[in-house]
Enzyme design. Structure first.
Site, PDB file in Angstrom:
ATOM      1  N   TRP A  14      28.381 -10.161 -70.380  1.00 16.75           N
ATOM      2  CA  TRP A  14      29.104  -9.183 -71.230  1.00 16.75           C
ATOM      3  C   TRP A  14      28.219  -7.810 -71.256  1.00 16.75           C
ATOM      4  O   TRP A  14      28.672  -6.617 -71.013  1.00 16.75           O
ATOM      5  CB  TRP A  14      29.812  -9.238 -72.419  1.00 16.75           C
ATOM      6  CG  TRP A  14      30.738  -8.487 -73.056  1.00 16.75           C
ATOM      7  CD1 TRP A  14      31.012  -8.788 -74.428  1.00 16.75           C
ATOM      8  CD2 TRP A  14      31.326  -7.309 -72.609  1.00 16.75           C
ATOM      9  NE1 TRP A  14      31.986  -7.545 -74.771  1.00 16.75           N
ATOM     10  CE2 TRP A  14      32.259  -6.950 -73.642  1.00 16.75           C
ATOM     11  CE3 TRP A  14      31.534  -6.717 -71.321  1.00 16.75           C
ATOM     12  CZ2 TRP A  14      33.157  -5.808 -73.480  1.00 16.75           C
ATOM     13  CZ3 TRP A  14      32.388  -5.594 -71.115  1.00 16.75           C
ATOM     14  CH2 TRP A  14      33.201  -5.354 -72.112  1.00 16.75           C
ATOM     15  N   LYS A 108      31.099 -11.594 -80.795  1.00 19.91           N
ATOM     16  CA  LYS A 108      32.362 -12.191 -81.548  1.00 19.91           C
ATOM     17  C   LYS A 108      31.869 -13.351 -82.075  1.00 19.91           C
ATOM     18  O   LYS A 108      31.271 -14.195 -81.726  1.00 19.91           O
ATOM     19  CB  LYS A 108      33.404 -12.124 -80.643  1.00 19.91           C
ATOM     20  CG  LYS A 108      34.010 -11.152 -79.946  1.00 19.91           C
ATOM     21  CD  LYS A 108      35.053 -11.412 -78.807  1.00 19.91           C
ATOM     22  CE  LYS A 108      35.385  -9.869 -78.021  1.00 19.91           C
ATOM     23  NZ  LYS A 108      36.436 -10.217 -77.014  1.00 19.91           N
ATOM     24  N   LYS A 192      39.934 -16.481 -82.258  1.00 21.66           N
ATOM     25  CA  LYS A 192      40.685 -16.897 -81.000  1.00 21.66           C
ATOM     26  C   LYS A 192      40.006 -17.632 -79.960  1.00 21.66           C
ATOM     27  O   LYS A 192      40.211 -18.450 -79.213  1.00 21.66           O
ATOM     28  CB  LYS A 192      40.902 -15.241 -80.001  1.00 21.66           C
ATOM     29  CG  LYS A 192      39.682 -14.328 -79.805  1.00 21.66           C
ATOM     30  CD  LYS A 192      39.161 -14.707 -78.619  1.00 21.66           C
ATOM     31  CE  LYS A 192      37.926 -13.911 -78.233  1.00 21.66           C
ATOM     32  NZ  LYS A 192      37.324 -14.253 -76.714  1.00 21.66           N
ATOM     33  N   ASP A 245      43.489 -10.493 -76.481  1.00 22.54           N
ATOM     34  CA  ASP A 245      42.121 -11.280 -76.126  1.00 22.54           C
ATOM     35  C   ASP A 245      42.524 -13.007 -76.082  1.00 22.54           C
ATOM     36  O   ASP A 245      42.099 -13.754 -75.545  1.00 22.54           O
ATOM     37  CB  ASP A 245      41.357 -11.064 -77.231  1.00 22.54           C
ATOM     38  CG  ASP A 245      39.768 -11.344 -76.778  1.00 22.54           C
ATOM     39  OD1 ASP A 245      39.640 -11.861 -75.364  1.00 22.54           O
ATOM     40  OD2 ASP A 245      38.903 -11.155 -77.464  1.00 22.54           O
ATOM     41  N   SER A 255      37.066 -18.042 -68.959  1.00 22.20           N
ATOM     42  CA  SER A 255      36.971 -18.147 -70.536  1.00 22.20           C
ATOM     43  C   SER A 255      35.929 -19.481 -70.569  1.00 22.20           C
ATOM     44  O   SER A 255      36.537 -20.701 -70.344  1.00 22.20           O
ATOM     45  CB  SER A 255      38.091 -18.373 -71.216  1.00 22.20           C
ATOM     46  OG  SER A 255      38.040 -18.859 -72.535  1.00 22.20           O
ATOM     47  N   ARG A 256      34.626 -19.218 -71.224  1.00 22.87           N
ATOM     48  CA  ARG A 256      33.970 -20.471 -71.437  1.00 22.87           C
ATOM     49  C   ARG A 256      34.320 -21.239 -72.433  1.00 22.87           C
ATOM     50  O   ARG A 256      34.190 -22.430 -72.491  1.00 22.87           O
ATOM     51  CB  ARG A 256      32.631 -19.990 -71.484  1.00 22.87           C
ATOM     52  CG  ARG A 256      32.325 -19.073 -73.020  1.00 22.87           C
ATOM     53  CD  ARG A 256      30.968 -18.629 -73.034  1.00 22.87           C
ATOM     54  NE  ARG A 256      31.068 -17.222 -72.021  1.00 22.87           N
ATOM     55  CZ  ARG A 256      30.019 -16.333 -72.072  1.00 22.87           C
ATOM     56  NH1 ARG A 256      28.989 -16.624 -72.958  1.00 22.87           N
ATOM     57  NH2 ARG A 256      29.990 -15.518 -71.070  1.00 22.87           N
TER      58      ARG A 256
END
Length: 336
Positions: A14, A108, A192, A245, A255-256
């Site tokens: 990211w 996050k 999330k 998200d 998505s890990r």
């Protein structure tokens, strides 16, 4: 002139993709790397040798391992460090962060023990909390670096900081919207990931699309209860940081958190998964703080409870499944 010189702390996927976005609007983007090999490759070949290896960074993106070189004289700072290392990293670089400049947090999570959100951790270490913003949304780096359309929301206590952060990132294929709800945006971004692990586990166990839809929608209600309990706006859950998200993280092969859940259901441990992929599973960290917060505030979070029990209490997956299904259904939007 606006913001022209930006320092990016963190050279993961990211941080790397975000640097490419920033390079469109800012004249000079400098990544602060821990590895000399990573910094050298970015400077010489314009590629990160460990993350998004096929992505060629713009010419106005460079890298260094020296915090003063990256940070001093910057007009803004962007933080993309994994949550587990955020406090120690920010403590080490804090003396070099210029006073008064906006600090935009991409990380996050929720810190275990303190139960602080990532913007609060950063504010603790660099000071001037009103200059901290958080940017969040359905932003898989693998797609952003290919110029695929995405969007995010940015929030800060200071409207000027929010606008500055928006202007740093916004482009025709990366839409950025503004919010006043910093706590809501950050809670959505943290929790999330926990729901995505649950979805991955269920998929790995052979459950279907209906099950994932149930988990996502009930997970969204769970996130809303947490947002409401910490003083955020539950409507934030309907936006990019929440529903947007959540959908991306719970369904995507990028998505890990989702893919870790699948691997875990098939017998792979957290340590094995992170070693194999070279990436941090943020949901596995966030579930600790989220469960602590839920217990402390008396928030009903059955999915978070189940993921925490599976990962850290040795609860068998079938038992966790039954603990969710045996609950009596309540009003759909209770606690909001």
């Amino acid at each position: 002139m606006g913001i022209q010189r930006v320092a990016v702390i963190g050279t993961g996927s990211w941080g790397t993709a975000a640097s490419g976005l920033l390079a469109r609007n800012c004249a000079d983007v400098t990544l602060l790397a821990r590895s000399g090999a990573v910094a050298d490759s970015i400077n010489q070949a314009h590629r990160n040798p460990r993350h998004l290896r096929g992505y060629v960074l713009p010419d106005n993106v460079g890298a260094t391992t020296q915090a003063p070189e990256a940070l001093e004289g910057s007009d803004a700072v962007v933080v993309a460090t994994p949550s587990a290392f955020l406090r120690s990293t920010m403590r080490s670089v804090a003396p070099h962060v210029p006073a008064g400049v906006p600090v935009v947090v991409l990380t996050k999570g929720m810190e275990e023990g303190t139960l602080e959100l990532m913007s609060e951790v950063v504010g603790d270490e660099v000071g001037e909390p009103c200059r901290i913003a958080a940017l969040s949304g359905p932003n898989h780096a693998e797609e952003i670096c290919r110029d695929m359309v995405s969007a995010a929301v940015v929030a800060s206590p200071d409207e000027g900081v929010t606008r500055a952060a928006r202007d740093m990132f916004v482009s025709p294929d990366f839409r950025v919207y503004c919010s006043h709800d910093l706590r809501g945006v950050e809670v959505c971004g943290a929790v999330k990931n926990v729901i995505a692990i649950a979805c991955g586990i269920c998929w790995g166990l052979g459950m279907g699309d209906n099950t994932l839809a149930v988990l996502m929608t009930r997970g969204l209600a769970e996130i809303g209860r947490i947002v409401s309990a910490v003083g955020g706006d539950p409507m934030t859950c309907m936006g990019l940081a929440g529903m947007g998200d959540l959908v991306a993280t719970c369904t995507s092969s990028h998505s890990r958190n989702r893919t870790f859940g699948e691997a875990f259901a098939r017998g792979t441990s957290l340590e094995e998964y992170e070693a194999r992929t070279g990436m941090v599973v943020e949901g596995a960290k966030a579930v600790r703080g989220t469960w602590e917060l839920a217990c402390e505030r008396g928030i009903e979070t059955p999915i978070t409870r189940a993921v925490h029990a599976i990962l850290y209490e040795g609860m068998p997956m079938d038992e966790a499944r039954h603990s969710l299904l045996d609950r009596d259904p309540n009003e759909e939007f209770y606690g909001l």
